[in-house]
Scaffold this motif. Structure first.
Motif, PDB file in Angstrom:
ATOM      1  N   LEU A  19       0.694  -1.152   0.043  1.00 50.48           N
ATOM      2  CA  LEU A  19       0.208   0.119   0.017  1.00 50.48           C
ATOM      3  C   LEU A  19       0.874   1.020   0.103  1.00 50.48           C
ATOM      4  O   LEU A  19       1.734   1.383   0.989  1.00 50.48           O
ATOM      5  N   THR A  20       0.827   2.008  -1.147  1.00 48.13           N
ATOM      6  CA  THR A  20       1.355   3.598  -0.966  1.00 48.13           C
ATOM      7  C   THR A  20       0.539   4.438  -0.678  1.00 48.13           C
ATOM      8  O   THR A  20      -0.462   4.638  -1.320  1.00 48.13           O
ATOM      9  N   GLN A  21       1.092   5.139   0.453  1.00 53.18           N
ATOM     10  CA  GLN A  21       0.420   6.451   1.011  1.00 53.18           C
ATOM     11  C   GLN A  21       1.114   7.651   1.147  1.00 53.18           C
ATOM     12  O   GLN A  21       1.980   7.501   2.095  1.00 53.18           O
ATOM     13  N   GLY A  22       0.872   8.407   0.397  1.00 51.75           N
ATOM     14  CA  GLY A  22       1.978  10.132   0.608  1.00 51.75           C
ATOM     15  C   GLY A  22       3.406   9.208   0.153  1.00 51.75           C
ATOM     16  O   GLY A  22       3.521   8.725  -0.866  1.00 51.75           O
ATOM     17  N   PHE A  23       4.377   9.433   1.162  1.00 48.80           N
ATOM     18  CA  PHE A  23       5.707   8.987   0.779  1.00 48.80           C
ATOM     19  C   PHE A  23       6.136   7.747   1.356  1.00 48.80           C
ATOM     20  O   PHE A  23       7.280   7.622   1.594  1.00 48.80           O
ATOM     21  N   LYS A  24       5.155   7.036   1.900  1.00 50.47           N
ATOM     22  CA  LYS A  24       5.513   5.733   2.599  1.00 50.47           C
ATOM     23  C   LYS A  24       4.913   4.556   1.768  1.00 50.47           C
ATOM     24  O   LYS A  24       3.832   4.748   1.047  1.00 50.47           O
ATOM     25  N   ARG A  25       5.454   3.306   2.008  1.00 48.97           N
ATOM     26  CA  ARG A  25       5.057   2.133   1.318  1.00 48.97           C
ATOM     27  C   ARG A  25       4.728   1.098   2.600  1.00 48.97           C
ATOM     28  O   ARG A  25       5.686   0.909   3.190  1.00 48.97           O
ATOM     29  N   TYR A  26       3.305   0.686   2.820  1.00 57.48           N
ATOM     30  CA  TYR A  26       3.228  -0.223   4.062  1.00 57.48           C
ATOM     31  C   TYR A  26       3.037  -1.550   3.104  1.00 57.48           C
ATOM     32  O   TYR A  26       2.409  -1.644   1.894  1.00 57.48           O
ATOM     33  N   TYR A  27       3.574  -2.795   3.836  1.00 56.79           N
ATOM     34  CA  TYR A  27       3.442  -3.958   3.269  1.00 56.79           C
ATOM     35  C   TYR A  27       3.151  -5.235   4.063  1.00 56.79           C
ATOM     36  O   TYR A  27       3.341  -5.014   5.431  1.00 56.79           O
ATOM     37  N   VAL A  28       2.754  -6.038   3.639  1.00 60.03           N
ATOM     38  CA  VAL A  28       2.434  -7.559   4.216  1.00 60.03           C
ATOM     39  C   VAL A  28       2.901  -8.518   3.321  1.00 60.03           C
ATOM     40  O   VAL A  28       2.325  -8.471   2.518  1.00 60.03           O
ATOM     41  N   ALA A  29       3.678  -9.169   3.941  1.00 57.80           N
ATOM     42  CA  ALA A  29       4.426 -10.415   3.129  1.00 57.80           C
ATOM     43  C   ALA A  29       4.147 -11.632   3.811  1.00 57.80           C
ATOM     44  O   ALA A  29       4.014 -11.817   5.053  1.00 57.80           O
ATOM     45  N   ASN A  30       3.840 -12.620   2.883  1.00 58.67           N
ATOM     46  CA  ASN A  30       3.863 -14.116   3.331  1.00 58.67           C
ATOM     47  C   ASN A  30       5.160 -14.747   3.305  1.00 58.67           C
ATOM     48  O   ASN A  30       5.875 -14.833   2.215  1.00 58.67           O
ATOM     49  N   VAL A  31       5.941 -14.985   4.537  1.00 58.38           N
ATOM     50  CA  VAL A  31       7.443 -15.374   4.753  1.00 58.38           C
ATOM     51  C   VAL A  31       7.081 -16.741   5.309  1.00 58.38           C
ATOM     52  O   VAL A  31       6.870 -16.866   6.665  1.00 58.38           O
ATOM     53  N   GLU A  32       7.231 -17.923   4.578  1.00 60.78           N
ATOM     54  CA  GLU A  32       7.237 -19.277   5.196  1.00 60.78           C
ATOM     55  C   GLU A  32       6.151 -19.457   5.609  1.00 60.78           C
ATOM     56  O   GLU A  32       6.096 -20.164   6.957  1.00 60.78           O
ATOM     57  N   GLY A  33       4.995 -18.958   5.368  1.00 56.92           N
ATOM     58  CA  GLY A  33       3.645 -19.282   5.809  1.00 56.92           C
ATOM     59  C   GLY A  33       3.144 -18.342   6.961  1.00 56.92           C
ATOM     60  O   GLY A  33       2.081 -18.250   7.515  1.00 56.92           O
ATOM     61  N   ALA A  34       4.060 -17.296   7.199  1.00 55.96           N
ATOM     62  CA  ALA A  34       3.716 -16.346   8.456  1.00 55.96           C
ATOM     63  C   ALA A  34       3.667 -15.234   7.943  1.00 55.96           C
ATOM     64  O   ALA A  34       4.385 -14.565   6.992  1.00 55.96           O
ATOM     65  N   LEU A  35       2.631 -14.308   8.367  1.00 60.84           N
ATOM     66  CA  LEU A  35       2.710 -12.829   7.697  1.00 60.84           C
ATOM     67  C   LEU A  35       3.510 -11.896   8.572  1.00 60.84           C
ATOM     68  O   LEU A  35       3.568 -11.866   9.806  1.00 60.84           O
ATOM     69  N   VAL A  36       4.307 -11.064   7.651  1.00 66.11           N
ATOM     70  CA  VAL A  36       5.048 -10.287   8.079  1.00 66.11           C
ATOM     71  C   VAL A  36       4.614  -8.785   7.533  1.00 66.11           C
ATOM     72  O   VAL A  36       4.598  -8.756   6.429  1.00 66.11           O
ATOM     73  N   ALA A  37       4.517  -7.662   8.412  1.00 68.05           N
ATOM     74  CA  ALA A  37       4.337  -6.521   7.950  1.00 68.05           C
ATOM     75  C   ALA A  37       5.510  -5.293   8.227  1.00 68.05           C
ATOM     76  O   ALA A  37       6.335  -5.497   9.173  1.00 68.05           O
ATOM     77  N   GLY A  38       5.738  -4.184   7.459  1.00 66.90           N
ATOM     78  CA  GLY A  38       6.651  -3.449   7.717  1.00 66.90           C
ATOM     79  C   GLY A  38       6.152  -1.989   6.727  1.00 66.90           C
ATOM     80  O   GLY A  38       5.287  -2.044   6.200  1.00 66.90           O
ATOM     81  N   VAL A  39       7.020  -1.110   6.885  1.00 67.75           N
ATOM     82  CA  VAL A  39       7.010   0.082   6.162  1.00 67.75           C
ATOM     83  C   VAL A  39       8.347   0.616   5.745  1.00 67.75           C
ATOM     84  O   VAL A  39       9.397   0.394   6.364  1.00 67.75           O
ATOM     85  N   SER A  40       8.394   0.958   4.591  1.00 72.36           N
ATOM     86  CA  SER A  40       9.749   1.881   4.004  1.00 72.36           C
ATOM     87  C   SER A  40       9.337   2.960   3.130  1.00 72.36           C
ATOM     88  O   SER A  40       7.908   3.316   2.756  1.00 72.36           O
ATOM     89  N   ASP A  41      10.293   3.786   3.013  1.00 79.22           N
ATOM     90  CA  ASP A  41      10.069   5.263   2.448  1.00 79.22           C
ATOM     91  C   ASP A  41      10.205   4.922   0.874  1.00 79.22           C
ATOM     92  O   ASP A  41      10.616   4.186   0.233  1.00 79.22           O
ATOM     93  N   VAL A  42       8.988   5.926   0.292  1.00 79.82           N
ATOM     94  CA  VAL A  42       9.062   5.766  -1.269  1.00 79.82           C
ATOM     95  C   VAL A  42      10.349   6.496  -1.710  1.00 79.82           C
ATOM     96  O   VAL A  42      10.780   7.618  -1.075  1.00 79.82           O
ATOM     97  N   GLU A  43      11.121   5.945  -2.582  1.00 78.55           N
ATOM     98  CA  GLU A  43      12.554   6.480  -3.101  1.00 78.55           C
ATOM     99  C   GLU A  43      11.919   7.954  -3.709  1.00 78.55           C
ATOM    100  O   GLU A  43      11.136   7.946  -4.629  1.00 78.55           O
TER     101      GLU A  43
END
Length: 423
Positions: free
Chosen positions: A118-142
């Motif tokens: 999800l891109t909102q403003g200058f941030k990217r929020y993500y949810v990923a499936n890592v070996e069956g477990a959900l992992v969430a995080g945030v990173s800056d848009v370049e």
């Protein structure tokens, strides 16, 4: 001798047998481990290559057109999985404040959830499936940066002409602000006037422009060519004098106004129908148009004042006083005793008091005597010059700016028609 050797071996057989066993065992373990590591590395390399070459379908949406949970459901995920993903996303992003234009993407492969971004403003929020477990995080848009230029001629208005060249509204406002002490873009512009602009532009990888910061500009009009160069947090002209003057060119910015009445000692009053002095200037503008202080000062009065209606009076340095009448309302914090800065909003255009329509009655006194603001000789005196110890640096930067502005002018000129070589 032979018997001695046999006796030695018989006596020490158990000890050397054990040593040999351990040596052989360690050798087998070492070889097995090396082989396993080689196989693992090869397998991992194959996995990485597989991930690189495997195309995972990515579906992109906007929140306004399709809510996140709907897109996940349509991708074939169960309601339980969708709830888990949305819940995980809410741990890093405020999902209650999503905007209609926010963009997000969903990746699902073989019925299994892979990634949500999800891109909102200058941030990217993500949810990923890592070996069956959900992992969430945030990173800056370049954010990337580039230098851009534009040049053109006025046709109709500066604002519309610049919009037609792709300049964004904030950059156009910066352009007019840089010249607001020397050019009134409502009264001083003519069709055919020329402008150039050089700016630094920040943008995302997707091409979205995040900001435009003016570096240099020129305007060629009835007063000749005027320059503005950004240096040390201010704009200076080509001689090194600050573009900022003691007074703004107008108490209203360039947006949609006209001078409906000028300074006069015998104007016919539109309501009273008698001739009497009009010791100010009327700026006709839509109700609610911001009115700005033309110079730094202190509010002497803010309130109702007879035929002026809602009225603000500001005292400035060197014996000057400015007055703003017929206001609809006052700027934030504008009251008697308050300090105001040049360009600060002191009120909004209205039609209070003796007024036939929305306009600003602007007046200025010099040592208690009303003067014609449009004809003041010292109105355009510069605040200061480039400091002497910075002069060389300014001149070097000016040369670079002028080179870019000239190149922009050249590229904007239509190509000359080719000469005919017919006999």
């Amino acid at each position: 001798m032979k018997n001695a050797i046999l006796n030695f071996l018989n006596q020490n057989y158990r000890r050397y047998h054990d040593v040999l066993f351990y040596v052989l065992t360690l050798a087998v373990i070492a070889v097995s481990t090396a082989f396993a590591l080689h196989v693992t590395r090869h397998k991992n390399e194959l996995e990485r290559e597989n991930l690189r070459t495997r195309e995972i379908p990515v579906m992109e949406y906007t929140v306004g057109r399709k809510p996140v949970y709907v897109a996940l459901q349509e991708a074939g995920l169960s309601n339980q999985t969708v709830a888990q993903i949305v819940s995980k996303l809410s741990t890093v992003a405020d999902t209650r404040k999503l905007q209609k234009n926010d963009v997000y993407s969903v990746s699902v492969e073989g019925g299994q959830f892979v990634l949500l971004v999800l891109t909102q403003g200058f941030k990217r929020y993500y949810v990923a499936n890592v070996e069956g477990a959900l992992v969430a995080g945030v990173s800056d848009v370049e954010i990337k940066t580039r230098i851009k230029t534009a040049a053109g001629k006025i046709k109709g208005s500066l604002f519309n002409s610049m919009l037609g060249e792709g300049l964004q509204v904030p950059l156009i406002l910066d352009f007019t602000d840089a010249f607001s002490w020397t050019i009134d873009f409502n009264t001083d512009t003519r069709n055919g006037d020329e402008y150039t602009a050089l700016w630094e532009e920040n943008y995302t990888a997707s091409g979205e422009i995040t900001s435009q910061d003016l570096l240099a500009a020129s305007y060629k009009g009835i007063y000749g060519t005027t320059y503005a160069f950004y240096f040390e947090d201010d704009f200076y002209d080509e001689t090194g004098k600050m573009s900022k003057k003691m007074f703004l060119k107008s108490p209203i910015s360039f947006r949609n106004y006209r001078i409906s009445s000028r300074f006069s000692y015998g104007r016919l009053h539109p309501i009273l129908k008698i001739r009497r002095p009009h010791l100010g200037i009327d700026y006709a503008a839509p109700t609610g148009t911001p009115v700005q202080a033309v110079a730094d000062g202190t509010v002497k009065f803010a309130g109702k004042k007879g035929g002026f209606g809602n009225f603000v009076e500001v005292k400035h340095a060197n014996g000057y006083t400015t007055m703003y009448g017929h206001l609809k309302s006052y700027g934030k914090g504008v009251k008697a005793g308050a300090k105001v800065k040049q360009g600060q909003t002191v009120g909004y255009v209205g039609s209070t008091g003796l007024s036939t329509g929305p306009h600003l009655d602007f007046r200025i006194k010099e040592k208690n005597k009303f003067v014609d603001f449009l004809k003041m000789k010292n109105r355009n005196s510069a605040v200061r010059d480039v400091p002497k110890d910075k002069r060389e640096e300014f001149e070097e930067l000016k040369v670079l700016y002028l080179k870019e502005l000239d190149a922009a002018k050249q590229s904007a000129q239509p190509a000359a028609p080719e000469e005919s070589h017919e006999a």
